[in-house]
Design an enzyme around this catalytic site. Structure first.
Site, short mmCIF file in Angstrom:
data_model
loop_
_atom_site.label_atom_id
_atom_site.label_comp_id
_atom_site.label_asym_id
_atom_site.label_seq_id
_atom_site.Cartn_x
_atom_site.Cartn_y
_atom_site.Cartn_z
N ASP A 291 -8.75 14.53 3.61
CA ASP A 291 -10.03 13.19 2.63
C ASP A 291 -11.97 13.81 2.82
OD1 ASP A 291 -10.26 12.65 5.58
OD2 ASP A 291 -10.56 10.13 4.43
N ALA B 91 0.81 5.67 7.06
CA ALA B 91 1.36 6.52 5.60
C ALA B 91 0.42 7.25 4.86
CB ALA B 91 1.92 5.52 4.28
N ASN B 92 -1.01 6.19 5.04
CA ASN B 92 -2.17 7.12 4.47
C ASN B 92 -2.24 8.86 4.60
OD1 ASN B 92 -4.08 6.61 6.80
ND2 ASN B 92 -4.45 5.41 5.75
N ASP C 238 -10.99 12.92 8.27
CA ASP C 238 -9.70 12.57 9.09
C ASP C 238 -8.17 11.81 9.10
OD1 ASP C 238 -10.24 10.61 7.33
OD2 ASP C 238 -11.55 9.10 9.61
N GLY D 98 -9.41 -5.59 3.09
CA GLY D 98 -9.90 -5.54 3.99
C GLY D 98 -11.51 -5.31 3.46
N ARG E 79 -3.28 -6.89 -2.00
CA ARG E 79 -2.40 -5.80 -2.18
C ARG E 79 -1.16 -5.83 -1.68
NH1 ARG E 79 -6.48 -1.85 -2.17
NH2 ARG E 79 -8.42 -1.45 -0.82
N SER F 186 -16.13 8.80 3.70
CA SER F 186 -14.74 8.78 3.20
C SER F 186 -14.47 9.10 2.17
CB SER F 186 -13.87 7.75 4.32
OG SER F 186 -12.75 8.55 4.51
N ASP G 298 -13.69 13.32 5.03
CA ASP G 298 -14.89 13.45 5.94
C ASP G 298 -13.70 13.73 7.01
OD1 ASP G 298 -13.31 10.94 6.38
OD2 ASP G 298 -14.48 10.15 7.73
#
Length: 541
Positions: free
Chosen positions: A276, A371-372, A280, A500, A506, A64, A278
């Site tokens: 991005d 949000a991304n 998605d 993760g 974070r 990704s 890939d």
């Protein structure tokens, strides 16, 4: 199962000593040179999963938005969704097994799952444009072949395209044709129908600049371009011919650094977007007349789609329940606008697409975005049947036309997973139909200033969270400290969560001004550093 063949092939894909990996939301991701054995073993696992559910399974080779040197792999379940959580555990076991235990672990999975060895297995494979992807997908094929599985290699595709193919195959073509042409035709036909209804506006309205992150998105958009109506003029940047994948470009870069990607010149008030690596995820942005950069992220995309769908559902006059699903990272202003102005229920879930997707399935119409910029819309079977029926049979003209628009929306949306190409078409259609400029869309609400930080820790597991990751349960005293810090600022909130994928925590903070959001984020990061075993030098403001 031919144990001699398994031994022989497994030896050709040896596991580096001491390497352990964890299958997470993004599957496996790490440096490409460490992944050969994982690819082979995920080929094995896909065959077992396929036999267990008697359906075609997908395997996507991609990392990704990670740097070009990395790679990764994720499995796709029968309806194009993410691998079932119980099988994530099997994936981790298989990837980390020593060679001599491989046979034993496969047998254990077959008993536990259970797997019917006599069923046929079928696997669809796709890969992104990374230099390492072709060789790694060959290792996947080795794994599938050893266990006697059938496979179809789609070669270079976006991640969402592979999800789409798997869903088409397992719904016997009800969702669409399991080919790239089928994908291009279905989406562009629905999009063209929508655009036809738009009030005709000036030529400039249809120009869109797209940063393709030097990835697969550029290849697939070029293939799809001939299918688009002539009113739509897309201009591709960072198409992968000159620069490295995701380097200073792409949706993740733009979102994190709040600035335009390298290689794309923006004129004031031009509509631009970034995919991005890939394809998605998608974010939009523009520069105003004073040269100020404005980001339009997943929260604002979800809001635009919700406004549009809510109007249509009201016109159709059906009691279909719609909701928006967000994570704790959603900007407080978006949540407030959706709940208070638009009067649409909002649900907050843990970070990770699978949690959002799962929650969105509970409604007739479930809109979810991180949000991304990763997100989509899900329509329940009942809602879809009702909408298609009204589009065909409704006597009242206004209701029937609204149902037709909804039907086209259903067909342009990739319901299997967030899809930058599909989301882009949805957004472009809505802006055209509502006659909105990018500035008017941006002005729907004003984001609260926010800041994302991360703190390195010795062990991320010391932090445990609750309430959709909005509150920390451990280490003791941390949440109380955060609560006290938040009280110092207006319109503020903050939360912390373990990453993760790496040993970092974070931190997210928002407040009434950027200065206050930055100060709050910094103070929370110091609290994490001191109470959760920070590594290295303390965070600097």
């Amino acid at each position: 199962m031919d144990s001699e063949a398994l031994k022989k092939y497994s030896a050709l894909h040896p596991k580096p000593t001491g390497l352990t990996l964890q299958y997470g939301t993004a599957g496996f991701r790490t440096k490409a040179e460490q992944l050969d054995h994982v690819m082979f073993r995920m080929g094995l696992l896909a065959v077992l999963r396929s036999k267990a559910v008697v359906s075609t399974i997908g395997i996507m080779v991609t990392a990704s938005h990670n740097p070009e040197e990395d790679n990764g792999v994720k499995l796709v379940d029968p309806l194009g969704e993410m691998l079932h959580p119980s099988w994530e555990e099997y994936a981790t076991q298989l990837a980390n097994a020593e060679e001599r235990e491989l046979q034993k672990i496969i047998t254990e999975i077959c008993q536990k799952a259970p797997v019917n060895q006599h069923k046929d297995a079928s696997v669809f494979i796709g890969r992104d444009t990374r230099p390492s992807s072709e060789k790694l997908s060959q290792s996947v094929i080795d794994g599938i072949s050893v266990l006697g599985g059938q496979y179809h290699d789609y070669g270079l595709v976006t991640t969402p395209q592979l999800h789409y193919m798997v869903c088409c195959r397992n719904t016997q073509g009800q969702y669409g044709k399991a080919t790239l042409e089928g994908y291009y035709e279905k989406l562009s036909k629905a999009f063209t129908e929508l655009i036809k209804r738009s009030p005709s506006t000036g030529e400039s309205q249809r120009h869109l600049k797209i940063d393709c992150a030097n990835g697969i998105g550029a290849l697939k958009l070029s293939e799809m371009e001939p299918y688009f109506p002539k009113e739509v003029l897309i201009h591709l940047y960072n198409d992968g011919t000159k620069e490295k994948l995701n380097h200073l470009c792409g949706a993740d870069f733009v979102k994190v650094y709040q600035k335009p990607p390298r290689g794309l010149d923006m004129e004031p008030n031009e509509r631009c977007c970034s995919f991005d690596g890939d394809a998605d995820r998608i974010v939009y942005y523009y520069k105003d007349a004073t040269g100020h950069f404005h980001l339009i992220d997943g929260d604002k995309i979800a809001t635009l789609i919700s406004i549009f769908l809510k109007e249509l559902l009201a016109k159709v006059g059906q009691t279909l329940k719609m909701a928006v699903v967000q994570t704790a990272y959603a900007n407080g202003s978006s949540t407030r606008y959706l709940e208070e102005t638009l009067k649409v229920p909002v649900h907050c879930v843990k970070t990770g697409v699978k949690h959002l997707h799962h929650k969105a399935q509970e409604f007739d119409v479930g809109v979810y975005f991180e949000a991304n910029g990763h997100g989509t819309v899900l329509f329940s079977k009942a809602a879809e049947t009702k909408i298609r029926q009204l589009a065909k049979e409704e006597k009242d003209d206004e209701k029937r036309q609204a149902a037709k628009v909804l039907e086209n929306m259903i067909d342009v949306i990739n319901q299997t997973v967030g899809d930058a190409v599909s989301d882009m078409l949805v957004i472009e259609a809505i802006l055209a139909l509502k006659g909105l400029t990018v500035q008017q869309w941006d002005a729907v609400y004003t984001d609260l200033p926010n800041r994302l930080l991360k703190v390195q820790v010795a062990d991320r597991r010391v932090i445990d969270t609750t309430d959709a990751e909005r509150r920390a349960l451990t280490p003791p005293g941390l949440q109380e400290r955060i609560d006290a810090l938040v009280k110092k600022y207006k319109l503020s909130r903050a939360f912390v969560r373990p990453s993760g994928t790496e040993d970092v925590v974070r931190i997210y903070a928002e407040a009434d001004t950027q200065e206050n959001a930055d100060a709050l984020a910094h103070e929370v990061s110091l609290a994490v550093y001191h109470l959760a075993g920070g590594k290295g030098a303390p965070p600097q403001p």
